[in-house]
Design a protein around this motif. Sequence first.
Motif, mmCIF file in Angstrom:
data_model
loop_
_atom_site.group_PDB
_atom_site.id
_atom_site.type_symbol
_atom_site.label_atom_id
_atom_site.label_comp_id
_atom_site.label_asym_id
_atom_site.label_seq_id
_atom_site.Cartn_x
_atom_site.Cartn_y
_atom_site.Cartn_z
ATOM 1 N N TYR A 379 0.837 -1.211 0.000
ATOM 2 C CA TYR A 379 0.000 0.000 0.000
ATOM 3 C C TYR A 379 0.871 1.259 0.000
ATOM 4 C CZ TYR A 379 -4.112 -2.876 1.324
ATOM 5 O OH TYR A 379 -5.123 -3.793 1.353
ATOM 6 N N ARG A 380 1.927 1.229 0.836
ATOM 7 C CA ARG A 380 2.758 2.433 0.981
ATOM 8 C C ARG A 380 3.402 2.796 -0.359
ATOM 9 N NH1 ARG A 380 5.982 0.697 4.923
ATOM 10 N NH2 ARG A 380 7.766 0.393 3.549
ATOM 11 N N GLU A 383 0.751 3.686 -3.182
ATOM 12 C CA GLU A 383 0.130 4.997 -2.967
ATOM 13 C C GLU A 383 1.119 6.117 -3.311
ATOM 14 O OE1 GLU A 383 -1.779 7.421 0.754
ATOM 15 O OE2 GLU A 383 -1.761 5.236 0.855
ATOM 16 N N ARG A 386 1.026 6.798 -6.860
ATOM 17 C CA ARG A 386 -0.325 7.118 -7.361
ATOM 18 C C ARG A 386 -0.906 6.041 -8.285
ATOM 19 N NH1 ARG A 386 -0.753 11.584 -10.399
ATOM 20 N NH2 ARG A 386 1.459 11.886 -10.765
ATOM 21 N N ASP A 388 -3.465 2.314 -8.204
ATOM 22 C CA ASP A 388 -4.508 1.657 -7.417
ATOM 23 C C ASP A 388 -3.982 0.303 -6.953
ATOM 24 O OD1 ASP A 388 -6.622 3.607 -8.104
ATOM 25 O OD2 ASP A 388 -6.296 2.834 -10.126
#
Length: 489
Positions: A379-380, A383, A386, A388
């Motif tokens: 996730y880190r 994200e 940018r 998904d």
Amino acid sequence: VPSIVLIAGRYKVPLYPISRGRNWGYGDACPVTEGQALLDLSDLQGIEVNDRLAYAVIEPGVTQKQLFDRLERSHPRLWMDATGSGLHASVLGNSVERGFGHTPFGDHFAHTCGMEVVLADGTVLQTGMGHYGGSRLAHTYKWGIGPSLDGLFSQSNLGVVTRVGLWLMPRPQRFEVFVASVGNEQDFESFIERLRPLRQSGVLQSTVHISNDLRTLSSARPYPLDLTGGRVPIPAEVRAKLLKHAHYGAWSAVGALYGTPGEVRARRQALEQALRGLGRVRYITSARLRLLKGAARLLKRAHLPGAKALADLAATAQPVYDLLRGKPSDFFLQGPRWRARTPSPTSPDPLDSNCGFYTVAPLAAMTGEDGRRLLDILYRVIERHRFDPMISITLLNGRAMACVTTLYYDRSDEEESKRARLCYDDLLDALMKTRFIPYRMGIESMDRLDPDDDTFWQLVGRLKEALDPGHVLAPGRYNPAEARIFKKP
Ligand code: ADP
């Protein structure tokens, strides 16, 4: 094949064998480095089936569809295992890459038995018992006697595999697909903890695939450019709205139950009991699919609302049901179109729609904590760049899971393509450092497999020197030192 290999050796032209070249997300049909000639084996399409002993012997060009059609037509009591990579992907290529599918025979390399391999010096080797000419054990007993050599020819560049035996699954009396989902991201750890004992004890016999909500959504529709006004990644409020409408949980596990009617009933009860208070379980059965389609037709005929919604539901459920019994389709090639601006209306091939995607597939031990630590890393990084998070976690056995993470991007967008590559590189760095090692590697990163110059990869290098001193076969493939030497700056 031996002649071609010998000629290539004589003229020092490296050869990169492919079966059907659908290695999407890991490099398609491309070799690891520049200047390698493709050895395209797609015309070798032989299939022999032994019905009584439940195995097939296949050549590299045999597609998922070809094997499925053959079994349907002539051996309906036998099922194969398929992946979501479409009708025209090869069966052999995926097996040597140690890919996995969805049924109890989902660990593909584990279900191969007996290989024919052409070595760099033109020698033709039969592994297992096959080298004892006329042995009836060639495709029935995997280990042979003496060292087991099969593993040397999977995820390697030590030979060209020209035939492989593949065990098939006897069709069970009953088969039901389940979809179990949990509502919240925080439920993930408990979900894994509750499913693991079922995998270990064999209540759940097949690989179970657990997808996050966005991954599930991507199989139903492309990126909602209209709702986001062109913003990437998908804003939280748009994501929530879409998911509420689609009724997806944060995580959904798809698997199937196989056996006699009594066995399936007992498995069902055990599954529901294990998930009580945490998630809900729904089922896709052939009777329910018929009902759904019938209801959709009736509503349509009567011009009543809801017909399209029911028909859409059936259209999504059918390929899932089919895949869990080893029937391939092109349905799952929708996923890579997530960011495609110009999807081809006719061709399902992601390359024809300019779809870019990288796959990183780290493994983790099957505990809730391991899973969460891995997700936090993914996730880190995702994200930060940018994108998904598109994640599908497969419970491969009772102890390990593979976390297939896909970065979908639009190849016609230069900035997005560059960002995807940076994101992929950062992901791989973070995963190698934290020892969430991938189960399989894309062609662009073979040189990164050995950050410590360790004994394992040194031995792989020595085997290569012994078997292929001219570096004729697929230089760099699963050979990090060789990949570094051959890689162009
Ligand atoms: P698929 O069409 O099933 O996706 P590919 O032909 O792309 O399979 O194979 C995946 C990878 O496995 C290839 O990049 C290649 O390196 C390797 N491979 C495929 N077929 C063979 C083979 N017959 N012998 C050795 N390696 C192979």
